[in-house]
Design an enzyme around this catalytic site. Structure first.
Site, PDB file in Angstrom:
ATOM      1  N   CYS A   1       0.833  -1.197   0.000  1.00 23.55           N
ATOM      2  CA  CYS A   1       0.000   0.000   0.000  1.00 23.55           C
ATOM      3  C   CYS A   1       0.871   1.251   0.000  1.00 23.55           C
ATOM      4  CB  CYS A   1      -0.919   0.011   1.216  1.00 23.55           C
ATOM      5  SG  CYS A   1      -1.949   1.500   1.328  1.00 23.55           S
TER       6      CYS A   1
ATOM      7  N   CYS B   1      -0.543   6.297   6.964  1.00 20.87           N
ATOM      8  CA  CYS B   1      -1.897   5.969   7.403  1.00 20.87           C
ATOM      9  C   CYS B   1      -1.831   5.075   8.638  1.00 20.87           C
ATOM     10  CB  CYS B   1      -2.633   5.259   6.265  1.00 20.87           C
ATOM     11  SG  CYS B   1      -4.221   4.537   6.740  1.00 20.87           S
TER      12      CYS B   1
ATOM     13  N   CYS C   1      -8.580   2.615  -0.493  1.00 24.55           N
ATOM     14  CA  CYS C   1      -7.927   1.707   0.453  1.00 24.55           C
ATOM     15  C   CYS C   1      -7.839   0.327  -0.184  1.00 24.55           C
ATOM     16  CB  CYS C   1      -8.711   1.639   1.760  1.00 24.55           C
ATOM     17  SG  CYS C   1      -8.028   0.449   2.939  1.00 24.55           S
TER      18      CYS C   1
ATOM     19  N   GLN D   1     -19.699  -7.557  11.021  1.00 24.16           N
ATOM     20  CA  GLN D   1     -18.334  -8.066  10.955  1.00 24.16           C
ATOM     21  C   GLN D   1     -17.630  -7.426   9.762  1.00 24.16           C
ATOM     22  OE1 GLN D   1     -16.833  -9.799  13.216  1.00 24.16           O
ATOM     23  NE2 GLN D   1     -18.597 -10.456  14.441  1.00 24.16           N
TER      24      GLN D   1
ATOM     25  N   GLU E   1     -30.244  -8.571  22.917  1.00 24.87           N
ATOM     26  CA  GLU E   1     -29.414  -7.456  22.431  1.00 24.87           C
ATOM     27  C   GLU E   1     -29.968  -6.158  23.011  1.00 24.87           C
ATOM     28  OE1 GLU E   1     -27.167  -4.716  20.702  1.00 24.87           O
ATOM     29  OE2 GLU E   1     -26.677  -6.848  20.502  1.00 24.87           O
TER      30      GLU E   1
ATOM     31  N   ASP F   1     -21.262 -12.886  22.130  1.00 19.20           N
ATOM     32  CA  ASP F   1     -20.348 -12.155  21.251  1.00 19.20           C
ATOM     33  C   ASP F   1     -20.375 -10.686  21.624  1.00 19.20           C
ATOM     34  OD1 ASP F   1     -18.735 -11.235  19.207  1.00 19.20           O
ATOM     35  OD2 ASP F   1     -20.281 -11.358  17.668  1.00 19.20           O
TER      36      ASP F   1
ATOM     37  N   CYS G   1     -13.480 -10.155  19.967  1.00 13.20           N
ATOM     38  CA  CYS G   1     -12.534  -9.396  19.153  1.00 13.20           C
ATOM     39  C   CYS G   1     -11.402  -8.853  20.013  1.00 13.20           C
ATOM     40  CB  CYS G   1     -13.248  -8.251  18.427  1.00 13.20           C
ATOM     41  SG  CYS G   1     -14.082  -7.095  19.541  1.00 13.20           S
TER      42      CYS G   1
END
Length: 417
Positions: free
Chosen positions: A65, A71, A148, A248, A295, A343, A369
């Protein structure tokens, strides 16, 4: 600094090279001798800019890149694939070890696929014109980009879209964040940071959505125009997520995580999906079993419900709006299920994990994550009598220090009531 430079011993958790004295050098690799600039300390970490690589590592590769190094989006494009995978898996191993957890960790699985399907571009006025891009590492300075290369091809035009949408909103005079998502219907764009817009600006934005061929355009989550449904398939279900809602990062990553979740719950007939979001796991689980989704975000639950109702042949899908940080499901509520999936956001699910540890659910599948908060929550489950059968790390955020993981816990030593 001596002309001989300094030796880099290891890679840190953020992808920086680390010297013997703890100095962090972004862009340096283990085994290299480098020359660096003056060191600065911030938040307890000493860093120095890389001036030159005097003796390169055989694992060094050329970044692909043109923005790498300025960046702040990618941390480690300059490391060969095998040591890169070992480093990223090692982040999970280290987090578990620090928590005193001994569990098998599978090899890292590549979940990048065609690239990121969603990204947030920042728009700022620079030299009198709106520019769009990402922030530099550890800085508020904008790095303007043309596209990107780690995003899906439909997102390559997103910086141009962001610049165009800024025009009716002051041309970047007020900082804007433009989230773009590649969907089956086209780009789904949510603009934030401006605040309320007057009728003239809103009309101009609606016209631009047509000119730019956007599927949907929203301002701070309020839909201004939907020209086509921004569908993101979740298994067989046609999911239309709420504007600016969580997804995701990659299509392949979501599919791989969902496959691991479905395999992890095994033959369970009744599954609770906690922190369900808009139903990426719930909708797939419901193809073969009854699901109760919990949720805190009403928009996400509404999207899940619409997708479930639009999909013939699913098993029962119920849902409940609940803040699981403040009001986690208690053991008697959890014990109605044969398996539980959780999650949570990066902060983890400490309160809910503590209640799961008191329950008798045979199988718990944790998706995370953040390896550190996962290890903390796993410790609670293990103390409550669960066994961590395996942890599978996935590389959805390639070239960054972020790693996804799935862990399967099985109840030992207590019979289900």
């Amino acid at each position: 600094m001596s002309g001989d430079g300094i030796e880099i011993l290891r890679l840190g958790a953020r992808g920086d090279g680390v010297a013997a004295d703890g100095l962090h050098v972004p862009g340096a690799l283990p085994g290299e001798r480098v020359r660096v600039g003056p060191a600065e300390e911030r938040r307890g970490v000493r860093r120095a800019a890389l001036d030159a690589v005097l003796a390169p590592s055989p694992d060094r590769v050329a970044p692909f890149c043109p923005y790498f190094g300025t960046c702040g989006g990618c941390a480690i494009q300059h490391l060969a694939p095998e040591p890169y995978a070992a480093w990223k898996r090692g982040l999970v191993v280290t987090a578990l070890s620090r928590a005193g957890i001994d569990a098998p960790v599978a090899p890292l699985r590549d979940a990048h696929g065609a690239g990121r399907r969603r990204a947030t571009f920042h728009v700022r006025r620079i030299d009198g014109r709106a520019e769009a891009g990402f922030m530099a590492a550890r800085s508020h300075a904008l790095v303007a980009i043309d596209h990107c290369p780690i995003t899906e091809p439909p997102l390559h035009r997103a910086p141009e879209v962001a610049r165009a949408l800024a025009r009716p909103l002051g041309g970047g005079g007020k900082p804007l964040d433009v989230q773009a998502t590649a969907t089956a219907g086209g780009l789904d764009v949510d603009v934030r940071g401006h605040g309320p817009a007057d009728a003239r600006a809103r009309q101009a934005l609606v016209a631009l959505a047509g000119d730019l061929d956007l599927a949907r355009l929203s301002l701070h989550g309020e839909v201004l125009v939907q020209r086509r449904p921004p569908v993101v398939p979740a298994g067989r279900a046609p999911l239309v997520p709420p504007p600016g809602g969580f997804l995701q990062a990659t299509r392949l990553g979501e599919a791989m995580l969902a496959d691991l979740v479905v395999a992890g719950v095994g033959e369970a007939k009744r599954v609770a999906d906690l922190f369900s979001g808009a139903g990426a796991f719930s909708l797939r689980l419901a193809e073969t079993r009854a699901v109760h989704a919990v949720e805190g975000d009403a928009g996400a639950l509404a999207a899940l419900d619409r997708a479930a109702r639009a999909t013939p042949g699913l098993r029962a899908v119920t849902h409940e709006r609940r803040d699981l940080f403040r009001r986690p499901l208690l053991a008697p509520e959890l014990d109605r299920f044969d398996a539980v999936v959780f999650d949570p956001p990066r902060a983890g699910a400490e309160a809910q994990a503590a209640r799961l540890a008191e329950a008798t659910v045979p199988v718990v599948v944790g998706v995370s994550c953040d390896a550190g908060t996962f290890a903390r929550d796993a410790g609670l489950l293990l103390a409550g009598g669960y066994r961590l059968a395996e942890v599978v790390p996935l590389d959805q955020f390639r070239h960054s220090p972020h790693v996804e993981l799935v862990g399967v816990f099985r109840r030992e030593g207590r019979r289900r009531r």
